[in-house]
Design a protein around this motif. Structure first.
Motif, PDB file in Angstrom:
ATOM      1  N   TYR A 189       5.140   5.990  -6.897  1.00 37.83           N
ATOM      2  CA  TYR A 189       5.856   4.765  -7.239  1.00 37.83           C
ATOM      3  C   TYR A 189       6.657   5.018  -8.508  1.00 37.83           C
ATOM      4  N   PRO A 192       7.880   4.883  -2.590  1.00 39.93           N
ATOM      5  CA  PRO A 192       7.958   3.716  -1.700  1.00 39.93           C
ATOM      6  C   PRO A 192       9.386   3.188  -1.541  1.00 39.93           C
ATOM      7  N   GLN A 236       3.558  -2.134   5.803  1.00 39.06           N
ATOM      8  CA  GLN A 236       2.437  -1.397   5.212  1.00 39.06           C
ATOM      9  C   GLN A 236       2.774  -0.926   3.806  1.00 39.06           C
ATOM     10  N   ILE A 237       3.983  -0.442   3.610  1.00 38.55           N
ATOM     11  CA  ILE A 237       4.409  -0.006   2.274  1.00 38.55           C
ATOM     12  C   ILE A 237       4.318  -1.173   1.308  1.00 38.55           C
ATOM     13  N   ALA A 289       2.502  -3.839   1.581  1.00 37.80           N
ATOM     14  CA  ALA A 289       1.104  -4.254   1.418  1.00 37.80           C
ATOM     15  C   ALA A 289       0.384  -3.394   0.383  1.00 37.80           C
ATOM     16  N   GLU A 290       0.827  -2.162   0.223  1.00 38.01           N
ATOM     17  CA  GLU A 290       0.184  -1.252  -0.722  1.00 38.01           C
ATOM     18  C   GLU A 290       0.695  -1.417  -2.151  1.00 38.01           C
ATOM     19  N   LEU A 291       1.761  -2.200  -2.329  1.00 37.33           N
ATOM     20  CA  LEU A 291       2.334  -2.417  -3.657  1.00 37.33           C
ATOM     21  C   LEU A 291       1.851  -3.741  -4.240  1.00 37.33           C
ATOM     22  N   HIS A 292       1.847  -3.820  -5.545  1.00 39.13           N
ATOM     23  CA  HIS A 292       1.418  -5.035  -6.230  1.00 39.13           C
ATOM     24  C   HIS A 292       2.391  -5.323  -7.366  1.00 39.13           C
TER      25      HIS A 292
END
Length: 134
Positions: A3, A7, A60-61, A63-66
């Motif tokens: 990151y 992404p 999905q990408i 969903a993995e980030l915040h």
């Protein structure tokens, strides 16, 4: 690549949107179920807002980030891709150089043979959009 550019590049490929549109992606533009991305007219080249339907890999990408926080104020950043919490990512030439290095390393691991799917060194991020939309 980690990151934010790993992404970012994957979403750039999966959505075929313009580099600055993906770089400036905001959490508020993403639907709660991550199935769509609503781009307002003020952020697109032709000034016509549109909806991008996100594939399962793109979802999905995301969903993995915040959301990240601004280190100075602690405020949550509105940007999906940010390095400082206050603005979208930039320094695309540095990211492109790093990607070229990663691709060269992968080619070296393959006995010096560049996989045919990999582009030559002289390409731009916009070439991904141009090729994908053709």
């Amino acid at each position: 690549m980690p990151y934010p550019f790993g992404p970012f590049l994957r979403l750039l490929l999966l959505t075929l949107q313009r580099r600055n549109e993906v770089a400036g992606m905001r959490w508020a533009e993403i639907s709660p179920d991550r199935s769509t991305w609503s781009l307002p007219g003020g952020r697109v080249k032709n000034s016509k807002g549109h909806i991008v339907h996100l594939s399962a890999p793109a979802q999905q990408i995301l969903a993995e980030l915040h959301p990240l926080a601004d280190p100075d104020t602690g405020a949550v950043s509105p940007y999906v891709f940010t390095s400082n919490g206050r603005s979208p990512i930039s320094s695309f030439s540095k990211a492109k150089k790093r990607l070229d290095e990663v691709m060269a390393a992968q080619a070296a691991e393959n006995g010096g043979k560049k996989p045919s799917a990999l582009p030559e060194q002289d390409w731009r991020f916009h070439d991904l959009r141009r090729t994908g939309t053709t």
